[in-house]
Design a protein around this motif. Sequence first.
Motif, PDB file in Angstrom:
ATOM      1  N   UNK A 217       0.839  -1.210   0.000  1.00  0.00           N
ATOM      2  CA  UNK A 217       0.000   0.000   0.000  1.00  0.00           C
ATOM      3  C   UNK A 217       0.873   1.260   0.000  1.00  0.00           C
ATOM      4  N   UNK A 218       1.894   1.189   0.830  1.00  0.00           N
ATOM      5  CA  UNK A 218       2.770   2.367   0.952  1.00  0.00           C
ATOM      6  C   UNK A 218       3.400   2.706  -0.397  1.00  0.00           C
ATOM      7  N   UNK A 219       3.895   1.674  -1.084  1.00  0.00           N
ATOM      8  CA  UNK A 219       4.562   1.918  -2.366  1.00  0.00           C
ATOM      9  C   UNK A 219       3.585   2.435  -3.405  1.00  0.00           C
ATOM     10  N   UNK A 220       2.369   1.904  -3.370  1.00  0.00           N
ATOM     11  CA  UNK A 220       1.394   2.285  -4.384  1.00  0.00           C
ATOM     12  C   UNK A 220       0.845   3.691  -4.169  1.00  0.00           C
ATOM     13  N   UNK A 221       0.654   4.023  -2.894  1.00  0.00           N
ATOM     14  CA  UNK A 221      -0.002   5.305  -2.631  1.00  0.00           C
ATOM     15  C   UNK A 221       0.985   6.453  -2.424  1.00  0.00           C
ATOM     16  N   UNK A 222       2.267   6.111  -2.270  1.00  0.00           N
ATOM     17  CA  UNK A 222       3.248   7.181  -2.152  1.00  0.00           C
ATOM     18  C   UNK A 222       3.720   7.537  -3.551  1.00  0.00           C
ATOM     19  N   UNK A 223       3.547   8.735  -3.890  1.00  0.00           N
ATOM     20  CA  UNK A 223       3.884   9.161  -5.240  1.00  0.00           C
ATOM     21  C   UNK A 223       4.478  10.557  -5.119  1.00  0.00           C
ATOM     22  N   UNK A 224       5.778  10.636  -5.483  1.00  0.00           N
ATOM     23  CA  UNK A 224       6.493  11.886  -5.278  1.00  0.00           C
ATOM     24  C   UNK A 224       5.853  13.048  -6.026  1.00  0.00           C
ATOM     25  N   UNK A 226       2.773  14.081  -6.306  1.00  0.00           N
ATOM     26  CA  UNK A 226       1.401  14.442  -5.954  1.00  0.00           C
ATOM     27  C   UNK A 226       1.347  15.080  -4.572  1.00  0.00           C
ATOM     28  N   UNK A 227       0.332  15.932  -4.384  1.00  0.00           N
ATOM     29  CA  UNK A 227       0.126  16.580  -3.080  1.00  0.00           C
ATOM     30  C   UNK A 227      -1.345  16.414  -2.705  1.00  0.00           C
ATOM     31  N   UNK A 228      -1.583  16.012  -1.429  1.00  0.00           N
ATOM     32  CA  UNK A 228      -2.962  15.864  -0.944  1.00  0.00           C
ATOM     33  C   UNK A 228      -3.254  16.989   0.035  1.00  0.00           C
ATOM     34  N   UNK A 254     -11.121  16.758   0.320  1.00  0.00           N
ATOM     35  CA  UNK A 254      -9.704  16.830  -0.050  1.00  0.00           C
ATOM     36  C   UNK A 254      -9.529  17.148  -1.542  1.00  0.00           C
ATOM     37  N   UNK A 255      -8.335  17.624  -1.827  1.00  0.00           N
ATOM     38  CA  UNK A 255      -7.998  17.927  -3.229  1.00  0.00           C
ATOM     39  C   UNK A 255      -6.617  17.314  -3.507  1.00  0.00           C
ATOM     40  N   UNK A 256      -6.558  16.572  -4.595  1.00  0.00           N
ATOM     41  CA  UNK A 256      -5.327  15.916  -4.986  1.00  0.00           C
ATOM     42  C   UNK A 256      -4.722  16.688  -6.156  1.00  0.00           C
ATOM     43  N   UNK A 257      -3.500  17.128  -5.989  1.00  0.00           N
ATOM     44  CA  UNK A 257      -2.892  17.948  -7.052  1.00  0.00           C
ATOM     45  C   UNK A 257      -1.688  17.190  -7.629  1.00  0.00           C
ATOM     46  N   UNK A 281      -7.993  24.889   5.533  1.00  0.00           N
ATOM     47  CA  UNK A 281      -7.102  23.758   5.209  1.00  0.00           C
ATOM     48  C   UNK A 281      -6.736  23.035   6.510  1.00  0.00           C
ATOM     49  N   UNK A 282      -6.891  21.683   6.501  1.00  0.00           N
ATOM     50  CA  UNK A 282      -6.577  20.911   7.704  1.00  0.00           C
ATOM     51  C   UNK A 282      -5.156  20.343   7.656  1.00  0.00           C
ATOM     52  N   UNK A 283      -4.746  19.911   6.453  1.00  0.00           N
ATOM     53  CA  UNK A 283      -3.446  19.240   6.370  1.00  0.00           C
ATOM     54  C   UNK A 283      -2.973  19.253   4.914  1.00  0.00           C
ATOM     55  N   UNK A 284      -1.665  19.202   4.759  1.00  0.00           N
ATOM     56  CA  UNK A 284      -1.100  19.075   3.413  1.00  0.00           C
ATOM     57  C   UNK A 284      -0.059  17.954   3.462  1.00  0.00           C
ATOM     58  N   UNK A 285      -0.267  16.928   2.617  1.00  0.00           N
ATOM     59  CA  UNK A 285       0.680  15.813   2.597  1.00  0.00           C
ATOM     60  C   UNK A 285       1.317  15.753   1.222  1.00  0.00           C
ATOM     61  N   UNK A 286       2.666  15.785   1.235  1.00  0.00           N
ATOM     62  CA  UNK A 286       3.388  15.690  -0.039  1.00  0.00           C
ATOM     63  C   UNK A 286       3.677  14.210  -0.320  1.00  0.00           C
ATOM     64  N   UNK A 287       3.550  13.810  -1.553  1.00  0.00           N
ATOM     65  CA  UNK A 287       3.890  12.434  -1.940  1.00  0.00           C
ATOM     66  C   UNK A 287       2.803  11.435  -1.639  1.00  0.00           C
ATOM     67  N   UNK A 288       1.517  11.805  -1.649  1.00  0.00           N
ATOM     68  CA  UNK A 288       0.416  10.874  -1.416  1.00  0.00           C
ATOM     69  C   UNK A 288      -0.476  10.801  -2.641  1.00  0.00           C
ATOM     70  N   UNK A 289      -0.829   9.559  -3.017  1.00  0.00           N
ATOM     71  CA  UNK A 289      -1.697   9.414  -4.165  1.00  0.00           C
ATOM     72  C   UNK A 289      -3.052   8.870  -3.706  1.00  0.00           C
ATOM     73  N   UNK A 290      -4.098   9.288  -4.303  1.00  0.00           N
ATOM     74  CA  UNK A 290      -5.448   8.875  -3.948  1.00  0.00           C
ATOM     75  C   UNK A 290      -5.760   7.517  -4.594  1.00  0.00           C
TER      76      UNK A 290
END
Lengths: 311, 404
Positions: A217-224, A226-228, A254-257, A281-290
């Motif tokens: 899951x970590x490998x699939x959803x971590x994507x350099x 993208x920003x959540x 949420x918004x995925x960029x 805005x509650x949180x910003x996570x770098x490197x997360x894919x939806x």
Amino acid sequence: MISIKHLYKSYHGKSILYDIQLSVRRGSIMGLLGPNGAGKTTLISILTGIIEKDDGEITIGGLDLEREMGRIQSLCSYVPQTLAFYTRLSAFENLEYFGSLWGLKGKKLKERMAFCIDAGSMEAFVHKRVDTFSGGMKRRLNLAIGLLNEPDILYLDEPTVGVDAQSRNYILETIRKINRERGTTVIYTSHYMDEIEQVADEIAVIDEGRIVLHGSKQALLTHADAVLISVEPMTEAAVGVLRQRGGLQVKADNVHVERDERFNENMAAVFAVLHDHGVRVKDIVFGHRNLEALFLKLTSSRLRDDEGQNG
Amino acid sequence: MKLLYTLKKEFLLITRDIHAVTVLFIMPAVFIMIMSLAMRDLFELNNTVHIDVLAVNRDAGKKSGEFLKAIEELRTFKFHLLEKDVATEKVKEQMLSRDYKFALVIGENFSAIVEDIEKEEDQKPLALFVNPAVNLQTQMILTNALDGRLAKLRKDAFIDRIGEVLAAAGIDEKKLKAAEESRVEVQYVYKEARAAKVPSAVQQSVPAWLVFSMFFIVIPISNTFISERGQGTLMRLKSMNVSRVALIIGKMVPYLFVNAIQVILMIAIGVYAVPLLGGTPLTVGDSLGGLALIAASVSFSAISVALLIASLARTTEQATTIGGVLNIIFGALGGIMVPKFVMPGFMQEIAHLSPMSWGLEGFLDIFLRNGNVSDVLPESLSLLIFGTAMLICTMIALKKQREV
């Protein structure tokens, strides 16, 4: 724990599973995702011995599926998508009957039943007839029956369909607990992406009989790239404005960029819209894919309503 | 242990299914009590069933009274007399409007004809009008009775007239009259020597409705089986290494017990409940082995048919409709609803095609003919072969189904 090589299955000339190659680690929870008719249930039906494969090699716990089906079946348990028990019996009578089919008797049967009653949180209604149960109570019983034989591998086919949020959360907690405490390997199919995201260690996506993606899951959803951006629930107007832009996956919370050539421009536009509509805005996570976006990208967004018969 | 819990599960499912309880236990119990009482008099010596006959007695003499009394003593016919001057047309009208089967008009010359055997007149002393709804056999019973009693009266009158001649010849007049009584001795024949026992309604109705209800095992079997398939329980069982054969055995054994309970209960109703309501008690015969064999054979056959229907039908509605209609056809053909002995020859031949007929004949061998194991062997073998064929078809049907 489970190794599948070059698995094929077809019905009436139609290919249902095509060259499936998949391995599942011992003690992991694998989320099996796929649209209707993708082949999820067929794959689980083969692994549980309900139907036979056409070709391929499957080993489970080091045992060959074809030659040692009986031994493999005693290590596994299958919780079907349907409510597979007797509604004119009580939960207690159901557990007693299915326990006896696993060869449990006497003190051992009582112990396992007590465990399952506790696992399903069914103490209050265990002696009531199942046809008086709510949807959530029935789902918990369906799962509890699957735990009677202390399985090393638990196959769960859409275990939370049609239940309320509380029962759903309870079922997911129970699955995680059993996996954590007993090291039970879990194969979990669901249409709910957030469930898979919540519960699985590994994810496999199946579409049109083929495994199109498999990994942790970590490998699939971590994507350099993208920003959540997690936000407080937005108004429909704000969502509408954001959805007009390319490179964005927009939900109410949420918004995925994507970090493509328009990243800077999109980020600026997102924050401008959030500001204009008073969204915090509650949180910003770098490197997360939806996961849902990934799933739709892999399987396309074409409707599959008519393909669910052999899924 | 598995069998014990499987038995428990199936019993709980049946006892909690009101339709199954009604069809398996209440329906046959009610049928047995109703039929045993309704048909009681047809089989018993103190027969009170009679055919009502409208009658007009225009006889100028006294012999007609004696004649009517003699006919009524047969216990088959009862006369309802109209005024002697009612017109014949009115008599016919009343017969039809009051739903009588017959109307008898005794002519005014009746006594004269009886007393003078040499007297020949064109006008017959008796006129019988027959409702067209009456079958030929019943009509013949009455005409034979009328002819027979009239002939006897005339002969008795003749003997009276020649009494002095007979006395001179040393012939006893009373013995001569008695010689006209029936000389036919009727005996029931059983397969083994047994105290004289007359067949009763309960001996006929218990086996008939028992066999019929045993075949209705199709209702609970198909209800459970189709639910199991629809709800994925069969898939779950298959994933638990429960084989197709084990699945079939797991169905057969509990329902053999259910059928056995039906047999015991229906016999108990025949023995204990029917007499409480005024009927004669059922006697079971002397061969418990024969009874067990035929009961087990009927049960095996009924369960096999039920399993085949349950495996072929997709919904419980389909299964109950097909099963119910098939049972009614089996019952109608097999002598359950209409006794075989009243069927015409070709229908009696067709009746032998119904497994219910084999079962019924087997039970009648035990209950009525006091047969034993060897007597019910042919019927039992037929049922077992039929049941095995149905089971093979079931296995083939199940093999084609993905989820079983």
